[in-house]
Design an enzyme around this catalytic site. Structure first.
Site, PDB file in Angstrom:
ATOM      1  N   SER A  41       0.809  -1.227   0.000  1.00  0.00           N
ATOM      2  CA  SER A  41       0.000   0.000   0.000  1.00  0.00           C
ATOM      3  C   SER A  41       0.844   1.281   0.000  1.00  0.00           C
ATOM      4  CB  SER A  41      -0.965   0.005   1.188  1.00  0.00           C
ATOM      5  OG  SER A  41      -1.925  -1.003   1.004  1.00  0.00           O
ATOM      6  N   LYS A  90      -9.986  -5.738   9.969  1.00  0.00           N
ATOM      7  CA  LYS A  90     -11.115  -5.183   9.213  1.00  0.00           C
ATOM      8  C   LYS A  90     -12.432  -5.206   9.987  1.00  0.00           C
ATOM      9  CE  LYS A  90      -9.118  -6.005   4.672  1.00  0.00           C
ATOM     10  NZ  LYS A  90      -9.277  -6.591   3.346  1.00  0.00           N
ATOM     11  N   ASP A 126     -12.881  -2.971  -1.001  1.00  0.00           N
ATOM     12  CA  ASP A 126     -12.425  -4.241  -1.593  1.00  0.00           C
ATOM     13  C   ASP A 126     -13.348  -4.694  -2.727  1.00  0.00           C
ATOM     14  OD1 ASP A 126     -10.160  -4.612  -0.047  1.00  0.00           O
ATOM     15  OD2 ASP A 126     -11.236  -5.695   1.523  1.00  0.00           O
ATOM     16  N   GLY A 151     -15.050 -19.345  -0.259  1.00  0.00           N
ATOM     17  CA  GLY A 151     -14.690 -18.726   1.011  1.00  0.00           C
ATOM     18  C   GLY A 151     -15.863 -17.984   1.617  1.00  0.00           C
ATOM     19  N   GLY A 154     -13.874 -12.792   6.055  1.00  0.00           N
ATOM     20  CA  GLY A 154     -13.985 -11.355   5.835  1.00  0.00           C
ATOM     21  C   GLY A 154     -13.745 -10.971   4.380  1.00  0.00           C
TER      22      GLY A 154
HETATM   23  P1  ATR Z   1     -10.273 -13.524   5.645  1.00  0.00           P
HETATM   24  O1  ATR Z   1     -10.613 -12.278   6.407  1.00  0.00           O
HETATM   25  O2  ATR Z   1      -8.957 -13.455   4.919  1.00  0.00           O
HETATM   26  O3  ATR Z   1     -11.385 -13.985   4.753  1.00  0.00           O
HETATM   27  P2  ATR Z   1     -10.994 -15.533   7.578  1.00  0.00           P
HETATM   28  O4  ATR Z   1     -12.179 -14.777   8.052  1.00  0.00           O
HETATM   29  O5  ATR Z   1     -10.137 -16.265   8.562  1.00  0.00           O
HETATM   30  O6  ATR Z   1      -9.977 -14.631   6.769  1.00  0.00           O
HETATM   31  O7  ATR Z   1     -11.504 -16.590   6.481  1.00  0.00           O
HETATM   32  C1  ATR Z   1     -10.647 -17.444   5.796  1.00  0.00           C
HETATM   33  C2  ATR Z   1     -11.454 -18.179   4.741  1.00  0.00           C
HETATM   34  O8  ATR Z   1     -10.596 -19.046   4.010  1.00  0.00           O
HETATM   35  C3  ATR Z   1     -12.559 -19.053   5.301  1.00  0.00           C
HETATM   36  O9  ATR Z   1     -13.598 -19.106   4.357  1.00  0.00           O
HETATM   37  C4  ATR Z   1     -11.854 -20.400   5.436  1.00  0.00           C
HETATM   38  O10 ATR Z   1     -12.723 -21.498   5.472  1.00  0.00           O
HETATM   39  P3  ATR Z   1     -13.413 -21.942   6.877  1.00  0.00           P
HETATM   40  O11 ATR Z   1     -14.517 -20.966   7.113  1.00  0.00           O
HETATM   41  O12 ATR Z   1     -13.889 -23.314   6.612  1.00  0.00           O
HETATM   42  O13 ATR Z   1     -12.324 -21.876   7.894  1.00  0.00           O
HETATM   43  C5  ATR Z   1     -11.083 -20.397   4.152  1.00  0.00           C
HETATM   44  N1  ATR Z   1      -9.916 -21.295   4.113  1.00  0.00           N
HETATM   45  C6  ATR Z   1      -8.706 -21.106   4.667  1.00  0.00           C
HETATM   46  N2  ATR Z   1      -7.875 -22.122   4.351  1.00  0.00           N
HETATM   47  C7  ATR Z   1      -8.582 -22.979   3.579  1.00  0.00           C
HETATM   48  C8  ATR Z   1      -8.276 -24.215   2.923  1.00  0.00           C
HETATM   49  N3  ATR Z   1      -7.086 -24.764   3.009  1.00  0.00           N
HETATM   50  N4  ATR Z   1      -9.258 -24.789   2.204  1.00  0.00           N
HETATM   51  C9  ATR Z   1     -10.485 -24.220   2.108  1.00  0.00           C
HETATM   52  N5  ATR Z   1     -10.828 -23.042   2.697  1.00  0.00           N
HETATM   53  C10 ATR Z   1      -9.889 -22.444   3.427  1.00  0.00           C
END
Ligand code: ATR
Length: 298
Positions: A41, A90, A126, A151, A154
């Site tokens: 950034s 966030k 975003d 996903g 957030g």
């Molecule tokens: P962010 O703010 O970056 O979205 P977060 O709120 O921790 O971070 O969410 C991470 C997302 O990535 C979630 O949707 C998570 O799935 P879960 O809700 O089942 O935890 C997903 N995620 C992270 N690693 C993953 C993986 N190896 N395979 C599938 N989904 C994954």
């Protein structure tokens, strides 16, 4: 005197701000997060500022969620005009702000902060950043298209409102933990095009666009999705970016997708929306994309 008091406050509660002094005569903005050392950034905002001759001091500070309220109080008192926040701040940023734009309210998360009459305001750029990148680069048409969003954290929450505004035929949210996808979709009860799928779902035909909003690329894994989601005409987009192709994009290519793009363009476009919010100057993003593309490779 006020500055000394603030510095003592910061020293006690926000170590990253303790020795900081804003430059006189410059507009001061910053990005907060943890970790933050990797953040692009400052470079992006500096390149935007150079385009219009704005004297900008854009810093990055390591701040944890529990420190955010105090950090913002100190920054405001130091004359900071605008603040970007990234992981993991966030949601806390949204909670702390007195007023949120509809995008930040619907997402329950904010990435851009500023003050109006001393009250903290927040927005989420975003979603618009993603949509602008997809459309400006002509990577994907969105209106009338079938989109799969992987996903439900957030990152996914932040882009759903803007994707819905482009009127897709359907926007399907698929998450490893399906209950989280259900919760996100329930925030938009009137949007019938917004649906949930589970990792085991097989699809009758490939999607036009598959967006990875999971953090799976951070640990070089790929979210579980049935390969029927992807075909040769599917555009694969990873909101994550790094040096070289992400694991998600490599996976998409292996399934036959020929068009793949990572989130560098989204990062630049969301910064452009924040820059306009703060400075009321619209930056040119393509030259910055080239500059960062080169620096990422080189
Ligand atoms: P962010 O703010 O970056 O979205 P977060 O709120 O921790 O971070 O969410 C991470 C997302 O990535 C979630 O949707 C998570 O799935 P879960 O809700 O089942 O935890 C997903 N995620 C992270 N690693 C993953 C993986 N190896 N395979 C599938 N989904 C994954």
């Amino acid at each position: 005197m006020l500055r000394d008091t603030l510095r003592l406050m910061a020293l006690a509660t926000v170590p990253a701000l303790a020795s900081f002094k804003p430059l006189s005569g410059a507009t001061f903005c910053c990005v907060l997060g943890s970790p933050i050392a990797h953040s692009k950034s400052p470079l992006i905002h500096r390149l935007f500022a150079e385009q219009s001759g704005l004297r900008l001091q854009y810093e990055r500070f390591e701040v944890k969620p529990a420190e955010l309220g105090q950090a913002l109080a100190v920054l405001h008192a130091l004359g900071c005009l605008g603040v970007n926040v990234t992981i993991p701040l966030k949601e806390e940023a949204r909670r702390l702000a007195t007023h949120a734009t509809p995008q930040a309210e619907l997402a329950g998360a904010a990435n851009t902060l500023w003050w109006a009459r001393a009250r903290l305001q927040c927005g989420n750029t975003d979603g618009l950043g993603l949509v602008n990148d997809l459309l400006i680069s002509r990577f994907a048409a969105l209106e009338g298209s079938r989109i799969l969003l992987l996903g439900a954290g957030g990152a996914a929450a932040g882009v759903i409102p803007a994707l819905l505004e482009t009127h897709p035929q359907e926007l399907v949210v698929l998450n490893r933990t399906p209950a989280r996808a259900q919760i996100l979709v329930a925030r938009h009860p009137t949007k019938r095009c917004l649906k949930v799928a589970v990792p085991e779902t097989t699809f009758v035909r490939p999607f036009d666009l598959v967006i990875n909003a999971t953090s799976s690329s951070l640990n070089a894994t790929v979210p579980v999705v049935d390969p029927s989601a992807i075909g040769s005409q599917t555009a694969c987009y990873d909101m994550f970016y790094g040096v070289g192709e992400t694991t998600f994009l490599r996976w998409g290519r292996a399934l036959g997708a020929t068009r793949c793009r990572d989130g560098l363009g989204m990062l630049i476009e969301q910064a452009a929306v924040a820059f306009y919010q703060w400075h009321k100057r619209k930056p040119e993003t393509p030259p910055v994309f080239l500059a960062l593309g080169r620096s990422l490779i080189g």
